[in-house]
Design an enzyme around this catalytic site. Sequence first.
Site, PDB file in Angstrom:
ATOM      1  N   ASP A 316       2.689  -9.610 -43.729  1.00  0.00           N
ATOM      2  CA  ASP A 316       1.651  -8.687 -43.278  1.00  0.00           C
ATOM      3  C   ASP A 316       2.129  -7.243 -43.245  1.00  0.00           C
ATOM      4  OD1 ASP A 316      -1.017  -8.281 -41.969  1.00  0.00           O
ATOM      5  OD2 ASP A 316       0.236  -7.602 -40.305  1.00  0.00           O
ATOM      6  N   GLU A 369       1.314  -8.209 -48.519  1.00  0.00           N
ATOM      7  CA  GLU A 369       0.074  -7.464 -48.283  1.00  0.00           C
ATOM      8  C   GLU A 369       0.465  -5.993 -48.336  1.00  0.00           C
ATOM      9  OE1 GLU A 369      -3.233  -5.873 -45.365  1.00  0.00           O
ATOM     10  OE2 GLU A 369      -1.318  -6.567 -44.578  1.00  0.00           O
TER      11      GLU A 369
END
Length: 635
Positions: A316, A369
């Site tokens: 993330d 990401e």
Amino acid sequence: MKQEVQVYSLFTDFDISLFKSGKHYRLYEKFGAHLITHNGQDGVYFSVWAPSAKSVSVIGDFNYWNAEDHVLHVRWDESGIWEGFIPGVKKGDKYKFRIVSNNNGEILEKADPYALKCEHPPNTASIVWDLDYKWNDGKFMKNREAVNALDKPYAVYEVHLGSWRKNTLENRSLTYIEMANELVSYVKEMEFTHVEFMPIMEFPYDPSWGYQLTGYFAPTSRFGDPQEFMQLLDAFHKAGIGVILDWVPSHFPEDKHGLGNFDGSHLYEHPDPRKGYHQDWKSLIFNYGRNEVRSFLISNAVFWLDKYHIDGLRVDAVASMLYLDYSREDGQWEPNAEGGRENLEAISFLKDLNSEVYCSFQGVQTIAEESTSFPKVSRPVSHGGLGFGMKWMMGWMHDTLEYFKKDPIHRRYHQNDITFSMTYTFTENFVLPLSHDEVVYGKKSLLGRMPGDDWQRFANLRLMYSYMYTHPGAKLLFMGAELGQYTEWNYNTSLDWHLLEQDSHKGIQKALTDLNLLYKKQPALYDNQFSEEGFEWISYDDDQNSVISYLRKGTSEKELLAVVCNFTPTVLKEYSIGLPKKGKLKEIYNSDATQYGGSGVTNKTIKVENSAFHGKQFSAKITIPPLATVVFKLA
């Protein structure tokens, strides 16, 4: 009674050396609470890193949370590790570390950073546990490298476990055991190849969706215990489905029982707020330059792959890690030693992380990401890259959603929005994401963004999914996308399963199931999905009709597909497309099929003519349905 803590250690001198140098990637085997037998007594070995502590006690229900009873011993090697064996402590006992800091004598009560199980929030104690489990996924693990490779279908169903489906009678989320039946069978029926869980590591605050972690080594107790989570993973593997976990090494919350100010010092977070505090998320940033912190984070990634048989980690907020000026104004950040804006320590950490993962585990993938143009994110470290297997294609997502929300009558002026991605799609190994982030905070549901009347909105949604599945790259869809939800995602409530009582929503679900099957059955869609050899334009400049057409090519010359997308509600008959060879076109997928809720404009088998068009030697005349994607097999 300090004497109750017996001198004992799981650490060797080599462990300490690796830990201090940032190269110990199995720290979970040493730190935390370990059930052992020592000197003929059953109990628990405890250890914790707290170099600024004056004293560290283990407090728990076994000593009535009394800080005087069990004071740990500090190691003599300046590692900052406190440890010891406590007889009689057993599985299921609750505990914390009570730390008296050398900094002003501050007293802190901290959860174990390496705890294998945590109390159900809002309670915050750690729980003594083990990871004993007999796995039944040997066949999957043996074949995983072939299943999980970059030249295989990669269709991911992203899930928030708390809100996928509720037990309506009891008004609660499903348990891990219930999901091992219901969720696994659903993902299998939908023909997805992988499932991705939004963070399942323990987290205190439901509205964070799991992205503010306090228990990095513990699956959340909201749905069951660690072994029950293992049963869920086992069930996915037995169904042939890979499991990806969201993993959050970018920041952590300031909760008092968490990692922040752990021993009265900036132990895990960077001491400089310009590098150690996230203004957007009001959270703390790891100190990637501190060796012991690097060991902690990489050990955590390795832990899920090792102990839970996880097949991939979606990392993330990588962009926030890469840049010192991320979401900061001038004066709020300091350049690196070379005068640049890159966070060199974080970059080095990510390279070490990926090097270790790909070296130690066969057939896993790490996925970044990452939304910037940082180079070589998904290229090997040995080739100067960050070492990820794949990267989210945020530009494709943004351009596609912007294009689709436009009325079809205006799309002719925005042809570049839908074709631009092909100018850079092979610079990385891209995943095309339509994730949870696109259906929250007033952005509307995916169906809610589509223009036109009800028929056109559903046709547009099927068209967008079909374009996505025939575009090069892996695929990711957030749960609910397959239902055609009217409303945004709400983490507190179940998906709107009742929508499937309506044919239009059932048609969306059927179309996505068939797209997953198409992706899995047609090597042209996955053989070269990250290579220029797998794609060739037929036509990208028919802006007057808002039509694009392209070839998808497998490693075998026999595997050749022609894809045509019509972004308007006008039926186009006798439409010519250029083709590279003679033969016949057989329609194998059509998003306008009546079974999906479409109008049923289809093509019979079409003979390819010896007539040049679109710069190609041969051509064929086809009918293009309204607001639809048609896929032809060329044989």
